[in-house]
Design a protein around this motif. Structure first.
Motif, PDB file in Angstrom:
ATOM      1  N   CYS A  28       0.855  -1.177   0.000  1.00 35.97           N
ATOM      2  CA  CYS A  28       0.000   0.000   0.000  1.00 35.97           C
ATOM      3  C   CYS A  28       0.899   1.236   0.000  1.00 35.97           C
ATOM      4  N   ALA A  29       0.335   2.333  -0.470  1.00 31.28           N
ATOM      5  CA  ALA A  29       1.114   3.558  -0.583  1.00 31.28           C
ATOM      6  C   ALA A  29       0.192   4.756  -0.575  1.00 31.28           C
ATOM      7  N   THR A  30       0.707   5.887  -0.159  1.00 29.34           N
ATOM      8  CA  THR A  30      -0.036   7.133  -0.285  1.00 29.34           C
ATOM      9  C   THR A  30       0.022   7.572  -1.751  1.00 29.34           C
ATOM     10  N   VAL A  31      -1.090   8.082  -2.244  1.00 26.34           N
ATOM     11  CA  VAL A  31      -1.215   8.495  -3.647  1.00 26.34           C
ATOM     12  C   VAL A  31      -1.411  10.003  -3.692  1.00 26.34           C
ATOM     13  N   LEU A  32      -0.645  10.679  -4.532  1.00 24.92           N
ATOM     14  CA  LEU A  32      -0.681  12.135  -4.549  1.00 24.92           C
ATOM     15  C   LEU A  32      -1.950  12.693  -5.190  1.00 24.92           C
ATOM     16  N   ASP A  33      -2.585  11.944  -6.094  1.00 26.98           N
ATOM     17  CA  ASP A  33      -3.856  12.348  -6.684  1.00 26.98           C
ATOM     18  C   ASP A  33      -4.966  11.977  -5.701  1.00 26.98           C
ATOM     19  N   LEU A  34      -5.493  12.961  -5.012  1.00 26.50           N
ATOM     20  CA  LEU A  34      -6.451  12.690  -3.935  1.00 26.50           C
ATOM     21  C   LEU A  34      -7.746  12.052  -4.436  1.00 26.50           C
ATOM     22  N   TRP A  35      -8.014  12.137  -5.765  1.00 20.60           N
ATOM     23  CA  TRP A  35      -9.274  11.606  -6.291  1.00 20.60           C
ATOM     24  C   TRP A  35      -9.082  10.329  -7.114  1.00 20.60           C
ATOM     25  N   CYS A  36      -7.873   9.786  -7.106  1.00 18.55           N
ATOM     26  CA  CYS A  36      -7.593   8.532  -7.823  1.00 18.55           C
ATOM     27  C   CYS A  36      -7.999   8.611  -9.289  1.00 18.55           C
ATOM     28  N   GLY A  37      -7.490   9.608  -9.960  1.00 21.25           N
ATOM     29  CA  GLY A  37      -7.784   9.757 -11.372  1.00 21.25           C
ATOM     30  C   GLY A  37      -7.111   8.692 -12.223  1.00 21.25           C
ATOM     31  N   ARG A  38      -7.214   8.869 -13.509  1.00 20.62           N
ATOM     32  CA  ARG A  38      -6.789   7.850 -14.465  1.00 20.62           C
ATOM     33  C   ARG A  38      -5.324   7.446 -14.312  1.00 20.62           C
ATOM     34  N   THR A  39      -4.468   8.369 -13.917  1.00 15.94           N
ATOM     35  CA  THR A  39      -3.039   8.068 -13.804  1.00 15.94           C
ATOM     36  C   THR A  39      -2.588   8.043 -12.349  1.00 15.94           C
ATOM     37  N   TRP A  40      -3.472   7.587 -11.460  1.00 11.09           N
ATOM     38  CA  TRP A  40      -3.190   7.638 -10.030  1.00 11.09           C
ATOM     39  C   TRP A  40      -1.924   6.895  -9.634  1.00 11.09           C
ATOM     40  N   ASP A  41      -1.603   5.828 -10.372  1.00  9.51           N
ATOM     41  CA  ASP A  41      -0.491   4.982  -9.955  1.00  9.51           C
ATOM     42  C   ASP A  41       0.872   5.548 -10.324  1.00  9.51           C
ATOM     43  N   ARG A  42       0.925   6.719 -10.943  1.00  9.98           N
ATOM     44  CA  ARG A  42       2.199   7.273 -11.391  1.00  9.98           C
ATOM     45  C   ARG A  42       2.825   8.217 -10.373  1.00  9.98           C
ATOM     46  N   ASP A  43       2.036   8.702  -9.413  1.00  9.41           N
ATOM     47  CA  ASP A  43       2.554   9.656  -8.424  1.00  9.41           C
ATOM     48  C   ASP A  43       2.249   9.126  -7.038  1.00  9.41           C
ATOM     49  N   VAL A  44       3.254   8.530  -6.477  1.00  9.36           N
ATOM     50  CA  VAL A  44       3.088   7.834  -5.200  1.00  9.36           C
ATOM     51  C   VAL A  44       4.044   8.441  -4.183  1.00  9.36           C
ATOM     52  N   GLY A  45       3.569   8.491  -2.923  1.00  5.51           N
ATOM     53  CA  GLY A  45       4.399   9.046  -1.870  1.00  5.51           C
ATOM     54  C   GLY A  45       5.130   7.975  -1.097  1.00  5.51           C
ATOM     55  N   SER A  46       4.581   7.599   0.054  1.00  4.94           N
ATOM     56  CA  SER A  46       5.247   6.648   0.950  1.00  4.94           C
ATOM     57  C   SER A  46       4.706   5.239   0.753  1.00  4.94           C
ATOM     58  N   TRP A  47       5.606   4.271   0.896  1.00  5.96           N
ATOM     59  CA  TRP A  47       5.256   2.854   0.701  1.00  5.96           C
ATOM     60  C   TRP A  47       5.321   2.090   2.025  1.00  5.96           C
ATOM     61  N   GLY A  48       4.507   1.028   2.098  1.00  4.00           N
ATOM     62  CA  GLY A  48       4.658   0.070   3.173  1.00  4.00           C
ATOM     63  C   GLY A  48       5.702  -0.960   2.779  1.00  4.00           C
ATOM     64  N   GLN A  49       5.886  -1.974   3.647  1.00  5.46           N
ATOM     65  CA  GLN A  49       6.948  -2.950   3.411  1.00  5.46           C
ATOM     66  C   GLN A  49       6.471  -4.139   2.580  1.00  5.46           C
ATOM     67  N   GLY A  50       5.165  -4.283   2.411  1.00  7.12           N
ATOM     68  CA  GLY A  50       4.611  -5.342   1.585  1.00  7.12           C
ATOM     69  C   GLY A  50       4.191  -6.573   2.355  1.00  7.12           C
ATOM     70  N   THR A  51       3.253  -7.311   1.775  1.00  8.36           N
ATOM     71  CA  THR A  51       2.801  -8.584   2.337  1.00  8.36           C
ATOM     72  C   THR A  51       2.629  -9.562   1.175  1.00  8.36           C
ATOM     73  N   GLN A  52       3.062 -10.805   1.387  1.00  9.47           N
ATOM     74  CA  GLN A  52       3.064 -11.807   0.317  1.00  9.47           C
ATOM     75  C   GLN A  52       1.693 -12.471   0.201  1.00  9.47           C
ATOM     76  N   VAL A  53       1.219 -12.568  -1.028  1.00 12.07           N
ATOM     77  CA  VAL A  53      -0.010 -13.298  -1.336  1.00 12.07           C
ATOM     78  C   VAL A  53       0.348 -14.400  -2.331  1.00 12.07           C
ATOM     79  N   THR A  54       0.015 -15.625  -1.987  1.00 17.96           N
ATOM     80  CA  THR A  54       0.276 -16.749  -2.872  1.00 17.96           C
ATOM     81  C   THR A  54      -1.027 -17.499  -3.105  1.00 17.96           C
ATOM     82  N   VAL A  55      -1.415 -17.597  -4.361  1.00 17.57           N
ATOM     83  CA  VAL A  55      -2.636 -18.312  -4.732  1.00 17.57           C
ATOM     84  C   VAL A  55      -2.219 -19.586  -5.454  1.00 17.57           C
ATOM     85  N   SER A  56      -2.423 -20.696  -4.791  1.00 20.20           N
ATOM     86  CA  SER A  56      -1.949 -21.969  -5.340  1.00 20.20           C
ATOM     87  C   SER A  56      -2.720 -23.115  -4.708  1.00 20.20           C
ATOM     88  N   SER A  57      -2.906 -24.158  -5.489  1.00 23.19           N
ATOM     89  CA  SER A  57      -3.535 -25.369  -4.964  1.00 23.19           C
ATOM     90  C   SER A  57      -2.479 -26.349  -4.465  1.00 23.19           C
TER      91      SER A  57
END
Length: 125
Positions: free
Chosen positions: A96-125
């Protein structure tokens, strides 16, 4: 100090569900739009979902529409990603990360502030 901490990842079978949490500390989460990203081995990081600072607007990647829901609880200073009908291709480290576009417009993923450390998701049988 602004910090984000993800939790809730794990191993799940295809078709199953997980709920990821992104908890904020050191700042008021309600002042920011928040985005969820994921990165699979050998692939670029991609934006999955974004929720506006007010919670009134969301923007989801086509690959997760109808399966993932991003929700925020500003009283708990937490944003969630509810993931249903998971597929093996959903596997990866989720951030997860803070996003500089407060309204999550079309290019929201291009301007990011602070990041978390991440969590692993594994989908497998």
């Amino acid at each position: 100090q602004l910090q984000l901490a993800e939790s809730g990842g794990g191993l799940v079978q295809p078709g199953g569900s997980l709920r990821l949490s992104c908890a904020a500390s050191g700042f008021t989460l309600g002042s920011y739009a928040i985005g969820w990203f994921r990165q699979a081995p050998g692939k670029e990081r991609e934006g999955v979902a974004c929720i506006s600072s007010s919670g009134g607007s969301t923007n989801d990647a086509d690959s997760v529409k109808g399966r993932f829901t991003i929700i925020r609880d500003n009283a708990k200073n937490t944003v969630y990603l509810q993931m249903n009908r998971l597929k093996p291709e959903d596997s990866g480290v989720y951030y997860c990360a803070t996003v500089l576009d407060l309204w999550c417009g079309r290019t929201w993923d291009r301007d990011v502030g602070s990041w978390g450390q991440g969590t692993q998701v594994t989908v497998s049988s």
